[in-house]
Scaffold this active site. Structure first.
Site, PDB file in Angstrom:
ATOM      1  N   GLY A 231     -26.471  40.849 -85.844  1.00  0.00           N
ATOM      2  CA  GLY A 231     -26.135  42.035 -86.618  1.00  0.00           C
ATOM      3  C   GLY A 231     -26.062  41.775 -88.114  1.00  0.00           C
ATOM      4  O   GLY A 231     -26.464  42.612 -88.919  1.00  0.00           O
ATOM      5  N   THR A 232     -25.554  40.630 -88.490  1.00  0.00           N
ATOM      6  CA  THR A 232     -25.409  40.327 -89.921  1.00  0.00           C
ATOM      7  C   THR A 232     -26.775  40.310 -90.605  1.00  0.00           C
ATOM      8  O   THR A 232     -26.967  40.915 -91.671  1.00  0.00           O
ATOM      9  CB  THR A 232     -24.694  38.968 -90.092  1.00  0.00           C
TER      10      THR A 232
ATOM     11  N   GLN B 183     -21.854  48.187 -82.654  1.00  0.00           N
ATOM     12  CA  GLN B 183     -20.804  48.508 -81.684  1.00  0.00           C
ATOM     13  C   GLN B 183     -21.212  49.642 -80.753  1.00  0.00           C
ATOM     14  O   GLN B 183     -20.720  49.726 -79.631  1.00  0.00           O
ATOM     15  CB  GLN B 183     -19.518  48.914 -82.418  1.00  0.00           C
TER      16      GLN B 183
ATOM     17  N   ASN C  29     -16.065  48.995 -85.786  1.00  0.00           N
ATOM     18  CA  ASN C  29     -15.764  47.860 -84.907  1.00  0.00           C
ATOM     19  C   ASN C  29     -14.274  47.624 -84.708  1.00  0.00           C
ATOM     20  O   ASN C  29     -13.881  46.973 -83.758  1.00  0.00           O
ATOM     21  CB  ASN C  29     -16.422  46.578 -85.436  1.00  0.00           C
TER      22      ASN C  29
ATOM     23  N   SER D  92     -27.020  44.083 -82.066  1.00  0.00           N
ATOM     24  CA  SER D  92     -26.675  42.682 -81.855  1.00  0.00           C
ATOM     25  C   SER D  92     -26.438  42.456 -80.363  1.00  0.00           C
ATOM     26  O   SER D  92     -25.740  43.244 -79.721  1.00  0.00           O
ATOM     27  CB  SER D  92     -25.409  42.342 -82.650  1.00  0.00           C
ATOM     28  N   ALA D  93     -27.011  41.377 -79.821  1.00  0.00           N
ATOM     29  CA  ALA D  93     -26.983  41.171 -78.364  1.00  0.00           C
ATOM     30  C   ALA D  93     -25.581  40.939 -77.819  1.00  0.00           C
ATOM     31  O   ALA D  93     -25.245  41.407 -76.738  1.00  0.00           O
ATOM     32  CB  ALA D  93     -27.887  39.996 -77.995  1.00  0.00           C
ATOM     33  N   HIS D  94     -24.742  40.213 -78.571  1.00  0.00           N
ATOM     34  CA  HIS D  94     -23.466  39.806 -77.971  1.00  0.00           C
ATOM     35  C   HIS D  94     -22.477  40.945 -77.786  1.00  0.00           C
ATOM     36  O   HIS D  94     -21.448  40.777 -77.140  1.00  0.00           O
ATOM     37  CB  HIS D  94     -22.844  38.622 -78.718  1.00  0.00           C
TER      38      HIS D  94
ATOM     39  N   CYS E  18     -14.449  38.359 -87.055  1.00  0.00           N
ATOM     40  CA  CYS E  18     -15.009  37.589 -88.171  1.00  0.00           C
ATOM     41  C   CYS E  18     -14.051  37.536 -89.350  1.00  0.00           C
ATOM     42  O   CYS E  18     -14.221  36.741 -90.255  1.00  0.00           O
ATOM     43  CB  CYS E  18     -16.353  38.154 -88.590  1.00  0.00           C
TER      44      CYS E  18
HETATM   45  N1  PLP Z   1     -21.716  45.072 -87.544  1.00  0.00           N
HETATM   46  C1  PLP Z   1     -20.696  45.355 -86.710  1.00  0.00           C
HETATM   47  C2  PLP Z   1     -20.205  46.766 -86.616  1.00  0.00           C
HETATM   48  C3  PLP Z   1     -20.113  44.334 -85.951  1.00  0.00           C
HETATM   49  O1  PLP Z   1     -19.091  44.623 -85.141  1.00  0.00           O
HETATM   50  C4  PLP Z   1     -20.621  43.019 -86.064  1.00  0.00           C
HETATM   51  C5  PLP Z   1     -20.043  41.904 -85.298  1.00  0.00           C
HETATM   52  O2  PLP Z   1     -18.915  41.828 -84.960  1.00  0.00           O
HETATM   53  C6  PLP Z   1     -21.692  42.787 -86.946  1.00  0.00           C
HETATM   54  C7  PLP Z   1     -22.215  43.847 -87.662  1.00  0.00           C
HETATM   55  C8  PLP Z   1     -22.262  41.428 -87.123  1.00  0.00           C
HETATM   56  O3  PLP Z   1     -23.028  41.075 -86.013  1.00  0.00           O
HETATM   57  P1  PLP Z   1     -23.317  39.542 -85.674  1.00  0.00           P
HETATM   58  O4  PLP Z   1     -22.012  38.949 -85.288  1.00  0.00           O
HETATM   59  O5  PLP Z   1     -24.311  39.600 -84.552  1.00  0.00           O
HETATM   60  O6  PLP Z   1     -23.910  38.932 -86.904  1.00  0.00           O
END
Ligand code: PLP
Length: 390
Positions: free
Chosen positions: A50-51, A160, A132, A180-182, A306
């Site tokens: 996602g980042t 999310q 999130n 994002s897969a996780h 995070c």
């Molecule tokens: N955007 C949102 C809304 C998220 O909740 C997250 C991860 O927690 C991210 C972006 C970042 O995704 P990733 O952890 O796959 O980099």
């Protein structure tokens, strides 16, 4: 994923048969991800998560945009994930103007405010699909419509929301959508970015011609295969999961509100993901609660995973107008496909007990009217004292 680590370890960009079998697996996964959001597979770009998706969208669109005088302007919100917020800050350092639109007390953005902020040199609107920390769903349809009417690129961070609510990119009017897969039971470190055909974007990374020149680098074949499988399962189970998990979440919330005095649910309860519960427990330190619950076998968090370890209260709760103290006494519980009735029963047994223990050592709580050392160990009495105090 396992065969793609051990047997089918060909490079998906190689022309030999080994490589082509890996390529076929990558393309199958691309089709699964596309199906989940009703996109064309050619509009899906695999990323490291996602980042990277958020950074590619925000920085990539703004850098590729051309405006008559060269000035550029971005509209986003105060409750975005740091992957969007800090990408926007990086743009500010490069001279781009950015407005961070606030939210109401429920954590929802008003599309009218977005419309009001748009200026002639606006090149991007970026609003997350679901938050999130509190799970609130944003009015993405309305914002998509107004961005489209004005010819402005629209990005949504759907990390999310994907797999938890129905997403149809054709209907939504978004140009870019981060996944994002996780967040859907897939592996960590892999994701995808939907980029509508015709969207102008400068890639974040420079390198080879992978992913149709939008994201260079050898594909993470096992990760992508895992994302594809997770997307397929999310698509199959979406409706059932949403109803079942939402009912469990509601049971958790109403059970806690009943069993524990001075509990509040943070966020608009009508427009929320089924998977998130964010609660604040007056006179309890959120960090202490997370640790005490972890010791009791229940995993939860304050704010985003995070940002944990940060002493600052959540920027999302602050944007909703919660005073520092209330934000610091808030905790997020996440549910998912694997959550069971027994998990909720366990949570409803453990959380009130831990709260009671923490409050018994909280000077603020003890100084409340009627609270004495004798009733410190008794949840019923404590509840009674608080009912009277209220
Ligand atoms: N955007 C949102 C809304 C998220 O909740 C997250 C991860 O927690 C991210 C972006 C970042 O995704 P990733 O952890 O796959 O980099």
């Amino acid at each position: 994923m396992r065969p793609y680590f051990l047997e089918e370890y060909g490079n998906a960009s190689s022309v030999h048969a080994f490589g082509q079998r890996a390529r076929a697996a990558v393309e199958e996964a691309r089709a699964e991800v596309a199906r989940l959001i009703n996109a064309d597979p050619a509009e899906i770009v695999f990323t490291s998560g996602g980042t990277e998706g958020d950074n590619t969208a925000v920085l990539g669109v703004v850098e590729a945009a051309e405006t008559p005088g060269g000035a550029k302007y971005v509209v986003t919100t105060a409750i975005e994930h740091p992957a969007v917020l800090y990408a926007a800050r990086a743009l500010e350092e490069r001279g781009v103007r950015v407005t961070y639109i606030g939210v109401d007390a429920g954590g929802v953005v008003d599309p009218e405010e977005i419309a009001g902020a748009i200026q002639p040199d606006t090149v991007l609107v970026s609003v997350m699909y679901a938050n999130n920390e509190i799970g609130t769903l944003q009015p993405i349809h309305e914002i998509g419509r107004l961005a489209r009417e004005r010819g402005i690129a629209f990005h949504t961070d759907a990390v999310q929301a994907m797999g938890k609510v129905e997403i149809d990119v054709r209907e939504l009017g978004v140009d870019l959508l981060t996944m994002s897969a996780h967040k859907i039971c897939g592996p960590k470190g892999v994701g995808a970015l939907y980029i509508r055909k015709g969207t102008r974007l400068r890639p974040l990374l420079h390198g080879g011609h992978h992913e149709r020149d939008r994201r260079p680098g050898t594909e993470n074949v096992p990760g992508i295969v895992g994302l594809g499988a997770a997307a397929r399962l999310a698509h199959q189970h979406l409706a059932d999961d949403a109803a079942r998990v939402g009912a469990l979440r509601d049971r958790l919330e109403s059970g806690l509100v009943k069993a524990v005095p001075l509990v509040h649910v943070n966020g608009d309860r009508a427009h929320r993901l089924p998977t998130t519960a964010n609660l604040r427990f007056a006179h309890v330190d959120g960090e202490a609660l997370v640790i005490a619950l972890d010791l009791a076998g229940l995993a939860c968090s304050t704010g985003a995973a995070c940002s944990s370890g940060s002493l600052e209260p959540s920027h999302v709760l602050a944007a909703m107008g919660l005073p520092r103290e209330q934000a610091r006494s808030s905790v997020r519980f996440s549910l998912g496909r694997s959550t069971t009735d027994a998990d909720i029963e366990f949570a409803l047994e453990v959380i009130p007990r831990v709260i009671e223990r923490l409050r018994a050592i909280s000077p603020r709580y003890q100084s409340q009217k009627g609270f004495t050392a004798e009733n410190a160990g008794n949840a019923e009495k404590t509840a009674e004292v608080y009912r009277r105090a209220r």
